[in-house]
Write a protein that holds these residues in place. Structure first.
Motif, PDB file in Angstrom:
ATOM      1  N   GLY A 151       0.946  -1.298   0.243  1.00 32.55           N
ATOM      2  CA  GLY A 151       0.003  -0.043  -0.155  1.00 32.55           C
ATOM      3  C   GLY A 151       1.151   1.077  -0.132  1.00 32.55           C
ATOM      4  O   GLY A 151       0.154   2.640  -0.190  1.00 32.55           O
ATOM      5  N   LEU A 154       2.079   1.871  -4.437  1.00 34.76           N
ATOM      6  CA  LEU A 154       1.089   1.471  -5.500  1.00 34.76           C
ATOM      7  C   LEU A 154       0.908   1.315  -7.238  1.00 34.76           C
ATOM      8  O   LEU A 154       1.499   3.254  -6.866  1.00 34.76           O
ATOM      9  N   ASP A 156       0.820   0.844 -11.461  1.00 33.93           N
ATOM     10  CA  ASP A 156       0.133  -0.781 -12.726  1.00 33.93           C
ATOM     11  C   ASP A 156       1.663  -0.232 -13.679  1.00 33.93           C
ATOM     12  O   ASP A 156       0.865  -0.294 -14.801  1.00 33.93           O
ATOM     13  N   SER A 160       5.167  -4.624 -12.010  1.00 34.71           N
ATOM     14  CA  SER A 160       3.628  -4.809 -11.135  1.00 34.71           C
ATOM     15  C   SER A 160       2.782  -5.756 -11.618  1.00 34.71           C
ATOM     16  O   SER A 160       2.455  -6.016 -13.097  1.00 34.71           O
ATOM     17  N   THR A 162      -0.237  -5.735  -9.001  1.00 35.10           N
ATOM     18  CA  THR A 162      -0.969  -5.350  -8.774  1.00 35.10           C
ATOM     19  C   THR A 162      -2.427  -5.332  -8.471  1.00 35.10           C
ATOM     20  O   THR A 162      -3.166  -6.237  -7.941  1.00 35.10           O
ATOM     21  N   TYR A 163      -2.881  -5.754  -9.687  1.00 36.62           N
ATOM     22  CA  TYR A 163      -4.301  -5.656  -9.743  1.00 36.62           C
ATOM     23  C   TYR A 163      -4.781  -6.549 -10.613  1.00 36.62           C
ATOM     24  O   TYR A 163      -5.854  -6.474 -11.407  1.00 36.62           O
ATOM     25  N   GLN A 229       5.817  -4.689  -7.120  1.00 33.80           N
ATOM     26  CA  GLN A 229       4.617  -4.868  -7.054  1.00 33.80           C
ATOM     27  C   GLN A 229       3.452  -5.490  -6.815  1.00 33.80           C
ATOM     28  O   GLN A 229       3.114  -5.324  -7.820  1.00 33.80           O
ATOM     29  N   ALA A 231      -0.730  -6.608  -4.620  1.00 35.19           N
ATOM     30  CA  ALA A 231      -1.189  -6.567  -3.474  1.00 35.19           C
ATOM     31  C   ALA A 231      -0.467  -6.424  -2.063  1.00 35.19           C
ATOM     32  O   ALA A 231      -0.980  -5.975  -1.473  1.00 35.19           O
TER      33      ALA A 231
END
Length: 559
Positions: A151, A154, A156, A160, A162-163, A229, A231
């Motif tokens: 966090g 963050l 993209d 990464s 993350t999503y 990177q 979540a």
């Protein structure tokens, strides 16, 4: 000069109060035991050594295993995710951890078998200087990973995920719902391209400034993962030997310093960059394998003649113990490579990423080895050969070919990739951009190249060359002409055995395949197109983008 490995630091543990005083008396080396209740200093909280840099950074190192267990900048904890700390490799396990202070420097030493690791703090700096001395293969890889809480940064970016949680290859290449791919492998960068890697958000920058990589392997164009990177959190890496896509044997010895640096959001100071950083303050700390500036030399060259000025030139030095490199000046090819350990080296000149000249040099401590003007023989640069046609240019990379740039930060299946299939017509003006950067046995083998020859050209035998930069699973090109003549299957050159084409790297061992084509293979009608078919052959590999494949440097038909 070499620091004595037998320094008392590494043999004693110091704590606050009377133990600290006793440690000071017992420590006869350059680092004396010390502690401070506030400002710059260190303390012992029972399980960790706690270092306050006297600026905005306080960090902790485990007394049990040498892990970095806390990284607090301006009151915010940045270290850790998934219950894991920051450490060498995936954590060393039980180690001997000691601490000492000398004036404005605190050094924490970690010994794990033959491996030694060091953390240093300087008064008033928001930096941690790290060295790692790997003496042998008892630790499988050489990396340091800074694990960062979720966090905080963050993003993209290509490295990464993350999503997304949908994988397209193994467990480390991911696909987003829009078809774009993400992986920690997709750094975009070669070692020569970056000084630091990290993130900036909310007025805070967290970075790793890389070392000079003198004990790393792979040279200036090596590509490896640099950060990730997700979540769960983020990771920053200093990778010296990863075992993936390596072209050289592992080097052993002291590597560093590399630096964990906090800023107020901007890039770290260039004074920390490799080639700029000076560490005379570390000369007498007793770091195992340390060699200060006075124990190093330099290589300088007057210039490089015979260059193609459309390309950058790099000069590399390498032997089994160390590697270095520097850019040749665009105007005349002058170069200077400093901070070199004494010894005999192979000096290599690269046009782009293609080696076009090599010689031997010897470096002495405290001296400059001068190299007279280097003239690159025209025969050393394949571009000088007279060609009937050429696709791409000989520069050691697939730059300019279809999807080449994207492949350093995306999977071949990425929605942004142009179709890997399609044929090429010489004279169309799109020969290079239409030719795929990579060829796979199970994806686009059988690529067709159409071209015409004059009557005189068709009456003679010719040599066709295909340059490659790496291969996966022994993939190599076999050619045929007009459905009537087929080449033999060439032997596979030595290439890395791990994934490359799907994890952001085309860097392997440059190799040129040559095919002698008889005059009988050509069409005699000059109005018709000859058809060259390029197949990828191998007895290895699996399917799809993990089938046998190769990356292309250039293709030409010699006159």
């Amino acid at each position: 000069m070499s620091a004595a490995e037998s320094s008392p630091v590494g043999r004693r543990t110091f704590v606050l109060g009377t133990a600290a005083a006793a440690g000071t008396a017992a420590l006869a080396g350059p680092l004396a035991g010390s502690a401070s209740a506030g400002g710059f200093g260190w303390s012992d909280d029972g399980s960790d050594f706690v270092v306050d840099t006297g600026a905005s950074l306080v960090f902790k190192v485990s007394k049990t295993n040498g892990d970095l267990t806390s990284l607090v900048y301006k009151g915010t904890e940045y270290q850790g995710y998934g219950g894991k700390n920051s450490h060498v490799e995936s954590g060393l396990g039980t180690s001997t951890v000691t601490v000492g202070q000398s004036g404005s420097t605190i050094l924490i030493s970690v010994a794990h078998g033959t491996l030694k690791h060091y953390y240093a703090a300087r008064s008033g700096e928001n930096n941690i200087y790290l060295w790692t001395n790997k003496a042998d293969s008892s630790v499988s890889a050489s990396r340091y990973i800074v694990r960062v809480k979720a966090g905080l940064f963050l993003n993209d970016e290509p490295d990464s995920y993350t999503y997304t949680t949908s994988t397209v290859e193994a467990s480390d290449v991911f696909a987003k719902s829009d078809g774009q791919t993400r992986s920690k492998h997709y750094s975009k960068l070669r070692v020569i391209d970056y000084d630091h890697i990290g993130w900036s958000s909310g007025g805070v920058g967290l970075w790793i400034v890389r070392s000079n990589h003198e004990k790393a392997s792979g040279g200036p164009f090596y590509r490896s993962l640099l950060r990730h990177q997700s979540a769960d959190g983020g990771g920053l890496y200093e990778i010296l030997y990863y075992g993936e896509n390596q072209t050289e044997a592992e080097r052993y010895g002291l590597q560093g310093p590399y630096v964990i640096a906090f800023t107020d959001g901007g890039a770290p100071s260039s004074a920390l960059f490799p080639g700029t950083l000076t560490t005379s303050w570390a000369d007498s700390l007793g770091i195992s394998g340390y060699v200060g500036a006075s124990g190093r030399g330099r290589v300088a060259g007057v210039g490089i003649a015979g260059r193609n000025t459309a390309y950058p030139y790099t000069v590399g030095l390498a032997n089994s113990a160390a590697q270095y490199w520097g850019a040749a000046r665009s105007s005349d090819g002058y170069f200077s490579v400093g901070g070199v350990l004494p010894g005999a080296y192979t000096l290599t000149v690269y046009k782009g990423e293609l080696a076009v000249y090599s010689t031997q040099v010897t470096v002495s401590a405290g001296a400059t080895t001068s190299v007279n003007t280097i003239t690159v023989p025209s025969s050393n640069d394949p571009s000088h050969a007279n060609a009937i046609w050429r696709i791409g240019d000989w520069n050691g990379s697939p730059g300019g070919f279809k999807n080449a740039d994207l492949m350093t930060y995306a999977h071949p299946s990425d929605v942004r990739a142009a179709s890997w299939t399609g044929n090429v017509v010489i004279g169309s003006g799109t020969e290079t951009s239409a030719f795929p950067a990579y060829l796979w046995k199970d994806v686009n083998s059988g690529l067709l190249v159409y071209f015409r020859l004059t009557a005189a050209q068709a009456a003679a035998a010719h040599t066709l060359r295909i340059g490659v930069t790496t291969a996966y699973a022994n993939g190599r090109p076999q050619i045929s002409l007009n459905g009537t003549w087929t080449s033999s299957i060439p032997s596979p050159p030595t290439q890395p055995s791990t994934r490359s084409l799907t994890v952001g790297s085309y860097r392997g061992n440059n190799h040129t395949f040559t095919y002698s084509i008889p005059a009988s293979a050509w069409l005699t009608d000059t109005g018709q197109y000859n058809v060259l078919k390029i197949d990828v052959v191998s007895g290895s590999g699996t399917t799809g983008y993990l089938s046998a494949g190769t990356a292309i440097d250039a293709v030409d038909l010699l006159a």
